[in-house]
Design an enzyme around this catalytic site. Sequence first.
Site, PDB file in Angstrom:
ATOM      1  CE1 TYR A   1       0.734  -8.185  16.399  1.00 22.81           C
ATOM      2  CE2 TYR A   1      -1.348  -7.801  15.283  1.00 22.81           C
ATOM      3  CZ  TYR A   1      -0.488  -8.645  15.954  1.00 22.81           C
ATOM      4  OH  TYR A   1      -0.868  -9.941  16.174  1.00 22.81           O
TER       5      TYR A   1
ATOM      6  CG  ASP B   1      -1.810 -12.346  18.155  1.00 21.23           C
ATOM      7  OD1 ASP B   1      -3.018 -12.653  18.082  1.00 21.23           O
ATOM      8  OD2 ASP B   1      -0.953 -12.743  17.331  1.00 21.23           O
TER       9      ASP B   1
ATOM     10  CG  ASP C   1      -4.315 -17.701  19.637  1.00 22.69           C
ATOM     11  OD1 ASP C   1      -5.139 -16.777  19.792  1.00 22.69           O
ATOM     12  OD2 ASP C   1      -4.083 -18.231  18.525  1.00 22.69           O
TER      13      ASP C   1
ATOM     14  CG  ASP D   1      10.999 -16.197  28.380  1.00 22.94           C
ATOM     15  OD1 ASP D   1      10.600 -15.307  29.163  1.00 22.94           O
ATOM     16  OD2 ASP D   1      12.205 -16.518  28.291  1.00 22.94           O
TER      17      ASP D   1
ATOM     18  CE  LYS E   1      13.012 -12.512  26.144  1.00 24.10           C
ATOM     19  NZ  LYS E   1      13.031 -13.823  26.823  1.00 24.10           N
TER      20      LYS E   1
END
Length: 370
Positions: free
Chosen positions: A143, A250, A254, A226, A194
């Site tokens: 970000y 983020d 969700d 993942d 990751k």
Amino acid sequence: MAANKKVLMLPGDGIGPEVMGEVRRVMDWMESNRQVSFDTEEDIIGGCCIDAHGVPMKDETVEAAKAADAVLLGAVGGPKWDNVDFDIRPEAGLLRIRKDLGLFANLRPAIVFDALADASSLKREIVAGLDILIVRELTGGIYFGEPRGVEDLPGGGKRGYNSLVYTTPEVERIARVGFELAQKRGKKLCSIDKANVLESTKMWREEVVRIAPDYPDIELSHMLVDNAAMQLVRDPKQFDVIVTTNMFGDILSDCASMATGSLGMLPSASLGAPDASGKRHALYEPVHGTAPDIAGQGKANPLAMMLSFAMMLRYSFDMAEDADNVEAAVEAVLNAGLRTGDIMSDGMQMVSTEEMGSAVLKELDKIAAS
Ligand code: IPM
Ligand code: MG
């Protein structure tokens, strides 16, 4: 009477002002019924600030946020500002307040209230009793990493790029928040990265492993992002505390929100590092956005905003009992069958934003009288 609590209220755009209005009523209720008084100031942020001042957040607002004991934020953005310059889009205001206040630790609990277990898109047995906490790094990573931008290629076309950057101190401080919160909960921490592809997150994993011996009581695990996305919908109850990077947090928050029935149920706290006196900057906001499709119609679910307020009581004002009471009142209205549209299901009673707020106040009255 305890000292006044200085709160900066930033309702923002879309449904932000409506859901914030219901929190104001809870604050008024607390002032009349509890030994507390709030010293509130209100300001604009996001699209409404672009309309008024040409920027998503004013310098004065940043200063007011720094001077406050806590900031309560509704939501920012909407289609009206889709075409403003990237640097002054509403979201830039949100990113700026997070960065300028140093709010590196974003706590996103995902709790399934029993009454809502059937509102989830996942099966009841997968989500019933879920209580996990996602700790998202909030002021670093892709970000904010440099270099970033879009440039023209000599032969035509463009090249767009962002950088996923983390340093040892950044990983260490967010990992310690994760470990410490796990100590107060189920004693399990899962760090998500990751590491099989991205060097910066391989280094993230190594830093987490390096400090783990300071927390021998915590069972630490690591998961690739993942797989984590898959596990969150397959068996979310395997997690206790998750700690992860800005962008992964983020996305995964969700994902986790769907277990709870609606994004309209998820609160969040964004905390800075404590200063010498133990005071820390803090901002509380629902995870949901501005929902422009229902804004101004009294349909918004105010519960995530109210639960964010409860987090403010708990983390900024050390008012755990009052925080528990607000959460219990929210649970009671859900048990009574009251639902806004986002969590509506057969046999339940559909209510407006304001009716939901009134019902929470009534429950608070009952709790206070008992
Ligand atoms: C969130 C939001 C923000 C983010 C947007 C609005 C900038 O999605 O808080 O999760 O990406 O952090
Ligand atoms: Mg998000």
